[in-house]
Design a protein around this motif. Structure first.
Motif, mmCIF file in Angstrom:
data_model
loop_
_atom_site.group_PDB
_atom_site.id
_atom_site.type_symbol
_atom_site.label_atom_id
_atom_site.label_comp_id
_atom_site.label_asym_id
_atom_site.label_seq_id
_atom_site.Cartn_x
_atom_site.Cartn_y
_atom_site.Cartn_z
ATOM 1 N N TYR A 61 0.718 -1.100 0.082
ATOM 2 C CA TYR A 61 -0.365 -0.050 -0.365
ATOM 3 C C TYR A 61 0.744 1.215 -0.378
ATOM 4 C CZ TYR A 61 -3.471 3.755 1.493
ATOM 5 O OH TYR A 61 -4.190 4.265 1.421
ATOM 6 N N TYR A 67 2.794 1.823 -3.877
ATOM 7 C CA TYR A 67 1.252 2.322 -4.763
ATOM 8 C C TYR A 67 0.686 3.346 -4.077
ATOM 9 C CZ TYR A 67 -2.232 2.075 -7.398
ATOM 10 O OH TYR A 67 -3.653 2.793 -8.626
ATOM 11 N N THR A 68 0.845 4.015 -3.617
ATOM 12 C CA THR A 68 0.409 5.546 -2.422
ATOM 13 C C THR A 68 1.464 6.367 -4.022
ATOM 14 O OG1 THR A 68 -0.122 4.995 -0.774
ATOM 15 C CG2 THR A 68 0.551 6.464 -1.448
ATOM 16 N N GLU A 69 2.993 5.550 -3.585
ATOM 17 C CA GLU A 69 3.679 7.062 -3.968
ATOM 18 C C GLU A 69 3.844 6.678 -5.962
ATOM 19 O OE1 GLU A 69 6.122 8.962 -2.701
ATOM 20 O OE2 GLU A 69 5.103 8.419 -0.776
ATOM 21 N N LYS A 90 0.717 8.358 -7.615
ATOM 22 C CA LYS A 90 1.461 10.155 -7.253
ATOM 23 C C LYS A 90 1.867 10.276 -9.269
ATOM 24 C CE LYS A 90 1.833 10.354 -2.498
ATOM 25 N NZ LYS A 90 3.142 11.210 -1.877
ATOM 26 N N LEU A 101 -5.028 -3.618 -1.758
ATOM 27 C CA LEU A 101 -4.257 -2.268 -1.008
ATOM 28 C C LEU A 101 -5.022 -2.447 0.531
ATOM 29 C CD1 LEU A 101 -4.456 -0.569 -3.703
ATOM 30 C CD2 LEU A 101 -2.071 -0.927 -2.802
ATOM 31 N N GLU A 152 -10.232 8.562 -0.853
ATOM 32 C CA GLU A 152 -8.897 7.645 -1.231
ATOM 33 C C GLU A 152 -8.721 5.845 -1.537
ATOM 34 O OE1 GLU A 152 -5.506 7.237 2.576
ATOM 35 O OE2 GLU A 152 -5.816 9.232 3.283
ATOM 36 N N ASN A 160 -7.338 5.823 -5.552
ATOM 37 C CA ASN A 160 -7.011 4.175 -5.810
ATOM 38 C C ASN A 160 -7.340 3.706 -7.650
ATOM 39 O OD1 ASN A 160 -5.181 4.842 -4.700
ATOM 40 N ND2 ASN A 160 -5.756 4.220 -2.937
#
Length: 610
Positions: free
Chosen positions: A215, A218-220, A223, A255, A510, A514
């Motif tokens: 998670y 993947y968050t990075e 972006k 995630l 969020e 995603n």
């Protein structure tokens, strides 16, 4: 090139290398050695032994474009043995061995043989990199899986991905080159490196990655504008079902930020295998998955009970096809839970050992407008199914509940809390049936859930609708929810409410972002619209009330809630009064009962579970 042509070319090349190494040694050593009979014997012996050992070690069958240090070690071994035997033969046939000549020739031989193979790799690799338009790819993870992936991508002339850099948090790998590919930085630098290196694709190549770490990575990646994919799981790679290059898109299920619940196979087999199992709501998202997973434990008979004929027919056909090589007997029953007599007939006819009660109305806004339907299905239906199970001497009855039953503000949550009370009461009065409930949060991908809705809205061009920017929910997958239900039956002693450790709640905004990115769009292009909290909804859900919490896990990630007040006589009074009540009265009574706010005039009717 055919194998025969390739073999002839390599034999000719190696013969030239042997002769060239000898000639060069003779020239380098000058007058200290001479081209006499001993020299020609050594040359002939080296030529013969070289080819013999290269054939013996299968070096002519190696695909040198995939060669590694292992192949170089074998080359050194073959060449070393060739020179050892050639030197011995020279000493036996023509006298003293010219050690200087032998040593220099050996060094040149190793250099030329190894160099020729390395040159092939370099030339072929350079050709592949320059051929065609390939997508610039960033590989997250410079471990064994990442380097294996990079090698295969570089050696695949027809592939569309070209690895240009690694990302890895290992401090010892920073600033290094691996197979000519630089380790460009850490996970925190993904956004900057994607821009600097003009990356088109990102592949997360860490098969043992935890959900929490995935998670974060993947968050990075999300972006950036690069498409993000992931290689298969470690067990799939280990068993050979898939290769390292068969990567897939990151799914919402990846995630959740926690590891999924696994089953205790042995304990489940004891109470399911060769038993009769009945599933209510068998055509629904959870009920159908329970049927699929239960069938793997080979029950004697599986009864699929539901109100919708099409969904029951669909799961029946699917199961018969999936398990056609087994002796499982599949039976279907079209029945309404509100029909107490029909439920009794079904239970008495099939005599199930285990019942999974998955049938329910679950949509919060719909049930707010139709509280009488929620009551009939979730309360009366559960009451009918539980009584029929008790009368037919079912061994274990597992009811599926929801986190919305905790301090409920909605009709749906209140009806599920009342249903839990019914189950706990039935366990107290039944001497042979263990009644338990399983409570979990929102199920990803189930009918009417938020993910399918988001995908539909994205397909139409947006916007994606979210009720409130601070709305959070607990999530789990359909298979995970079904596993929890099945495991609860194995853990049941009677009267428990089992709760899954759901990890941290997910912010719906969020989640929407995603899903948009996973669909290949920018959040700005699709947009998110806030519509306001709907009747009966809460900003956050709870899995247990404060007075229900028991900190000890009975199974990894599974807790049991403490017993709480059961107002069964009040439930019976509500059932009796129901036909004469309007919607507003029914809502008030349900919420009072579910939140233990029974008026003082009726407190004497309350009983407390032991």
């Amino acid at each position: 090139m055919t194998y025969r042509n390739r073999l002839a070319l390599l034999v000719l090349l190696d013969s030239t290398i042997v002769a060239s190494a000898l000639a060069a040694s003779l020239w380098l050593l000058g007058p200290s050695v001479s081209a006499n009979r001993s020299f020609f014997v050594l040359g002939a012996a080296l030529l013969i032994f070289h080819h013999c050992f290269f054939f013996y070690f299968k070096l002519y069958k190696k695909a040198w474009e995939y060669a590694s240090v292992g192949e170089l070690v074998i080359i050194a071994k073959a060449v070393g043995l060739s020179f050892l035997l050639a030197g011995l033969l020279q000493g036996l046939l023509v006298g003293p061995v010219q050690l200087k000549l032998l040593a220099v020739t050996w060094m040149l031989h190793i250099l030329l043989i190894g160099g020729s193979r390395l040159c092939w790799r370099l030339v072929r690799g350079s050709f592949i990199k320059q051929s065609g338009k390939r997508k610039r790819t960033l590989i997250v993870g410079a471990g064994s899986a990442g380097t294996m992936l990079a090698r295969q991508l570089m050696n695949n002339a027809d592939g569309e991905l070209l690895p240009v850099a690694f990302i890895d948090d290992d401090a010892h790998k920073q600033m290094l080159d691996i197979m000519g590919i630089p380790v460009a930085g850490r996970v925190s630098s993904i956004v900057r490196k994607v821009k600097e290196l003009q990356i088109d694709n990102i592949v997360i190549a860490i098969p043992s990655l935890s959900k929490k770490d995935l998670y974060a990575i993947y968050t990075e990646c999300a972006k950036t504008s690069a498409k993000t994919q992931i290689i298969p799981m470690l067990e799939d790679l280990a068993t050979g079902r898939v290769s390292v290059t068969q990567f897939r898109d990151v799914q919402v299920e990846d995630l959740l930020g926690r590891e999924p619940v696994e089953l205790d196979i042995e304990s489940i087999s004891e109470y399911v295998t060769q038993k009769v199992v009945l599933v209510t709501g068998a055509g629904g998202s959870i009920g159908s998955e329970v049927c699929r997973q239960i069938s793997r434990f080979l029950p004697e008979k599986l009864v699929l009970l539901g109100h919708g004929e099409n969904s029951i027919y669909a799961i029946e056909m699917e199961l018969k096809e999936m398990f056609r090589d087994t002796n499982i007997k599949f039976y279907t029953e079209i029945a309404d839970l509100q029909d107490a007599e029909k439920m009794m007939q079904v239970m008495m006819f099939h005599r199930p050992h285990v019942v999974y009660h998955a049938a329910a109305h679950k949509h919060v806004p719909l049930m707010e407008r139709n509280p009488e339907e929620a009551f009939k299905n979730n309360v009366l239906g559960t009451f009918n199914a539980a009584r029929a199970a008790s009368k037919s001497r079912v061994e274990t009855f597992v009811m599926i509940s929801t986190d919305k039953a905790v301090n409920p503000t909605s009709v749906m949550g209140a009806t599920k809390r009342v249903a839990e009370m019914i189950i706990q009461h039935m366990d107290r009065i039944s001497s042979h049936t263990k009644f338990v409930a399983v409570r979990f949060g929102n199920v990803l991908g189930s009918r009417g859930s938020v993910i399918p809705l988001f995908k539909q809205q994205i397909a139409k061009g947006g916007p994606v609708t979210v009720t409130h920017p601070d709305m959070v929910r607990y999530f789990m997958t359909i298979p995970e929810a079904s596993r929890l239900v099945i495991q609860a039956g194995a853990l049941a002693k009677g009267g428990e409410i089992f709760v899954l450790d759901m990890g941290e709640p997910v912010n719906i905004t969020e989640l929407a972002q995603n899903v948009i990115r996973m669909s290949g769009y920018a959040v700005e292009d699709i947009g998110i619209e806030y519509t306001g909290i709907r009747p009966g909804e809460k900003l956050f859900e709870e899995m247990l009330k404060d007075d229900e919490v028991m900190e000890q896990q009975v199974y990894p990630k599974i807790y049991i809630g403490k017993a709480s007040a059961i107002y069964f006589e009040e439930i019976e009074a509500l059932i009796a009064d129901f036909p004469a009540m309007n919607k507003a009265e029914l809502k008030v009574r349900l919420l009072e009962l579910a939140n233990n706010l029974v008026p003082a005039s009726r407190q004497s009717l309350a009983t407390v579970s032991g």
